[in-house]
Design a protein around this motif. Sequence first.
Motif, short mmCIF file in Angstrom:
data_model
loop_
_atom_site.label_atom_id
_atom_site.label_comp_id
_atom_site.label_asym_id
_atom_site.label_seq_id
_atom_site.Cartn_x
_atom_site.Cartn_y
_atom_site.Cartn_z
N THR A 98 0.52 -1.31 0.10
CA THR A 98 -0.01 -0.59 0.13
C THR A 98 1.22 1.23 -0.07
OG1 THR A 98 -1.48 -1.10 0.92
CG2 THR A 98 -1.69 1.33 1.06
N GLY A 99 1.16 1.40 -1.01
CA GLY A 99 2.15 2.78 -0.92
C GLY A 99 3.61 1.92 -1.12
N SER A 100 4.82 2.43 -1.69
CA SER A 100 6.09 2.00 -0.73
C SER A 100 6.17 2.74 0.55
CB SER A 100 7.03 2.71 -1.68
OG SER A 100 7.38 4.46 -2.01
N THR A 101 5.25 3.33 1.37
CA THR A 101 5.67 3.46 2.47
C THR A 101 5.36 2.83 3.20
OG1 THR A 101 4.69 6.24 2.06
CG2 THR A 101 4.27 5.10 4.55
N GLN A 102 4.45 1.62 2.91
CA GLN A 102 4.13 0.34 3.72
C GLN A 102 5.58 -0.81 3.07
OE1 GLN A 102 0.45 -2.02 2.55
NE2 GLN A 102 1.07 -2.58 4.59
N TYR A 128 17.79 14.09 4.34
CA TYR A 128 16.64 12.97 4.39
C TYR A 128 15.49 13.26 3.90
CZ TYR A 128 17.10 13.70 8.83
OH TYR A 128 17.34 13.98 10.68
N TYR A 129 14.96 12.03 3.62
CA TYR A 129 13.08 12.28 2.78
C TYR A 129 12.25 12.37 4.78
CZ TYR A 129 8.59 10.22 1.63
OH TYR A 129 6.85 10.56 1.92
N SER A 130 12.12 13.71 5.10
CA SER A 130 11.08 14.04 6.14
C SER A 130 10.42 12.55 6.69
CB SER A 130 10.65 15.30 6.46
OG SER A 130 9.81 15.12 5.05
N ASN A 167 17.42 11.47 -4.31
CA ASN A 167 17.10 12.38 -3.66
C ASN A 167 16.35 12.83 -3.19
OD1 ASN A 167 17.65 12.04 -0.57
ND2 ASN A 167 18.92 14.11 -0.92
N ASN A 168 15.08 12.84 -1.97
CA ASN A 168 14.37 13.66 -1.91
C ASN A 168 14.82 14.21 -0.55
OD1 ASN A 168 11.88 14.78 -0.60
ND2 ASN A 168 10.42 12.88 -1.12
N PRO A 169 15.28 15.69 -0.39
CA PRO A 169 14.24 16.59 -1.07
C PRO A 169 15.31 16.91 -2.14
CG PRO A 169 16.42 17.11 1.02
CD PRO A 169 15.86 15.48 0.55
N HIS A 187 17.12 0.57 -1.01
CA HIS A 187 17.05 1.61 -2.14
C HIS A 187 15.54 2.22 -2.73
CE1 HIS A 187 20.93 0.15 -2.21
NE2 HIS A 187 21.59 1.76 -2.98
N ASP A 188 15.24 3.26 -2.30
CA ASP A 188 14.57 3.79 -1.91
C ASP A 188 13.77 4.61 -3.32
OD1 ASP A 188 11.90 5.54 -2.36
OD2 ASP A 188 12.13 6.14 -0.78
N PHE A 189 13.46 4.35 -4.62
CA PHE A 189 13.61 4.11 -6.09
C PHE A 189 12.37 5.39 -6.39
CE2 PHE A 189 17.34 1.65 -6.82
CZ PHE A 189 18.20 2.46 -7.26
N ALA A 190 11.25 5.69 -5.57
CA ALA A 190 10.37 6.54 -6.30
C ALA A 190 10.15 7.45 -7.50
CB ALA A 190 10.98 7.35 -4.94
N TYR A 191 11.99 8.22 -7.12
CA TYR A 191 12.25 9.07 -9.03
C TYR A 191 13.36 8.96 -9.33
CZ TYR A 191 9.49 11.84 -5.13
OH TYR A 191 8.34 12.54 -3.72
N TYR A 192 13.56 7.38 -9.60
CA TYR A 192 14.00 6.47 -10.53
C TYR A 192 13.72 6.20 -11.94
CZ TYR A 192 18.62 4.56 -13.03
OH TYR A 192 19.79 4.60 -13.62
N PHE A 210 9.79 0.84 -5.64
CA PHE A 210 9.14 1.94 -6.39
C PHE A 210 7.68 2.07 -5.85
CE2 PHE A 210 13.09 -0.26 -8.82
CZ PHE A 210 13.01 0.38 -8.74
N THR A 211 7.24 3.15 -6.46
CA THR A 211 5.86 3.30 -6.36
C THR A 211 4.73 4.47 -8.09
OG1 THR A 211 4.39 5.05 -5.07
CG2 THR A 211 6.74 6.04 -5.85
N VAL A 212 4.16 3.49 -7.65
CA VAL A 212 3.11 4.39 -8.88
C VAL A 212 2.67 6.00 -9.14
CG1 VAL A 212 2.15 2.45 -9.73
CG2 VAL A 212 1.18 4.09 -7.79
N SER A 213 2.65 6.11 -6.95
CA SER A 213 3.24 7.68 -6.87
C SER A 213 3.54 8.84 -7.70
CB SER A 213 3.13 7.84 -5.57
OG SER A 213 1.86 7.42 -4.83
N LYS A 214 5.45 8.40 -7.52
CA LYS A 214 5.56 9.13 -8.44
C LYS A 214 5.88 8.72 -10.31
CE LYS A 214 5.08 11.47 -4.90
NZ LYS A 214 5.65 13.12 -4.33
N CYS A 215 5.37 7.86 -10.56
CA CYS A 215 6.29 7.51 -11.57
C CYS A 215 5.00 7.43 -12.54
CB CYS A 215 6.25 5.58 -11.64
SG CYS A 215 6.48 5.02 -13.55
N THR A 221 -4.05 6.11 -5.63
CA THR A 221 -4.14 4.36 -6.05
C THR A 221 -3.30 3.56 -4.69
OG1 THR A 221 -4.59 4.61 -8.41
CG2 THR A 221 -3.84 2.28 -8.40
N ARG A 222 -2.83 4.18 -3.90
CA ARG A 222 -1.77 3.92 -3.14
C ARG A 222 -0.83 2.41 -3.58
NH1 ARG A 222 -0.21 6.36 -1.06
NH2 ARG A 222 1.10 5.93 0.49
N LEU A 223 0.02 2.47 -4.49
CA LEU A 223 0.54 1.30 -5.01
C LEU A 223 1.81 1.49 -5.19
CD1 LEU A 223 -1.17 -0.91 -4.76
CD2 LEU A 223 -1.43 -1.64 -7.66
#
Length: 385
Positions: A98-102, A128-130, A167-169, A187-192, A210-215, A221-223
């Motif tokens: 449920t999102g890459s957060t989970q 680092y990401y907050s 990196n975020n931010p 490895h957090d690749f939300a933005y790769y 990875f996450t659909v949020s930023k792709c 959709t929280r995926l």
Amino acid sequence: GGSGKEITTVEPSKGKPPVTPDSVVNLDQGDPTLYDEFWRLMGGRATITIPGWQTMSYFSDLGGFCWFVEPGFERQVRRLHRLVGNAIVDGYHLLVGTGSTQLFQAALFALSPAEDGEPMSVVSPAPYYSSYPSVTNFLNSGLYRWDGDANTTFAGDTCIELVCSPNNPDGGIRKAVTKSKSGKTIHDFAYYWPQYTPITEAADHDIMLFTVSKCTGHAGTRLGWALVKDMEVAQKMTKFIELNTIGVSKDSQLRAAKILKVVCDGYELSPTSKVNLLFHFAQRKMAERWSRLRAVVATSGIFSLPDKLSSYCMFAKEVVSANPPFAWLRCHKDGVEDFESFLRERKIITRGGSKFGVDERVVRISMLDTDEAFNVFLGRIASLK
Ligand code: PMP
């Protein structure tokens, strides 16, 4: 009733209030509303219909190690990575969250020692990401605890390093910095993805998120998904999600599968089309916003941004500039010690440096919002002296 045809659209959510020339503009979160325009252009192509009797069971794939992953979603994710070339998928186990957060929390759970003892240290270099400190610590787990800036903390032999790249931010391209013997990294690749950064290698780390949020922009959709090398780690992550939410929404997975299919089809079935190429659309939008922002910052005399990065992109097959999802804006004006407050007084909501482990003269500003919000923001920044 009875025709089964009447419901084809849904009532829109209320969301954020519209931005007007003198309203508050909120660029605190990275809400990816920039992508609305693309999906409107796609019309009905990404629409799915789920009859009332489908997706009712808890189970999606009882034969696989991750029983709640929809096979169609997994297939499209693997296809997308092969298309973009940003990560190796062969030999990797894929699980959904449920999102890459989970998945981030599932990974902490899986990498922390099973035996009793001290909580595992979790670190990442500042800025680092907050969410890393807050998500790591909010349940006060005995398994792991946030230990701060990986550059300054001595985390001992065992720690988990969060590597966010870009990196975020601040948009920096990162490699792991800790040299712990255990060598545990997430490895957090939300933005790769190509709209944000040149794709320079097919990544092959132990755990990649990875996450659909930023792709594709479908944050609601929280995926998210994880590519995991080690089967035992993948199984522990699956166990976490089983205990936490008994799986992941099938409806979301089916929708995400369709959306990723439309993205892949756009490239593979009609690559010469000018309209249906998601990464090209977003790359153009981002590059335009960045060049306008850099022009404003250059003439301001009181602001600065990280240097522009560029490299050969294996996906675009040319040298391209990075367009980070956030502007990491520093203020050099005398007397402005708290830049976030300074901007808030001018009706611009941003996130200040202290939440990322650094000083207060720098803020993070989302570059992913609507044209209206971005234009109002830019106009206000341009008028500051
Ligand atoms: N990692 C990073 C670096 C992010 O910026 C975000 C979203 N802001 C996430 C993870 C979480 O994304 P999701 O919506 O998939 O939970």
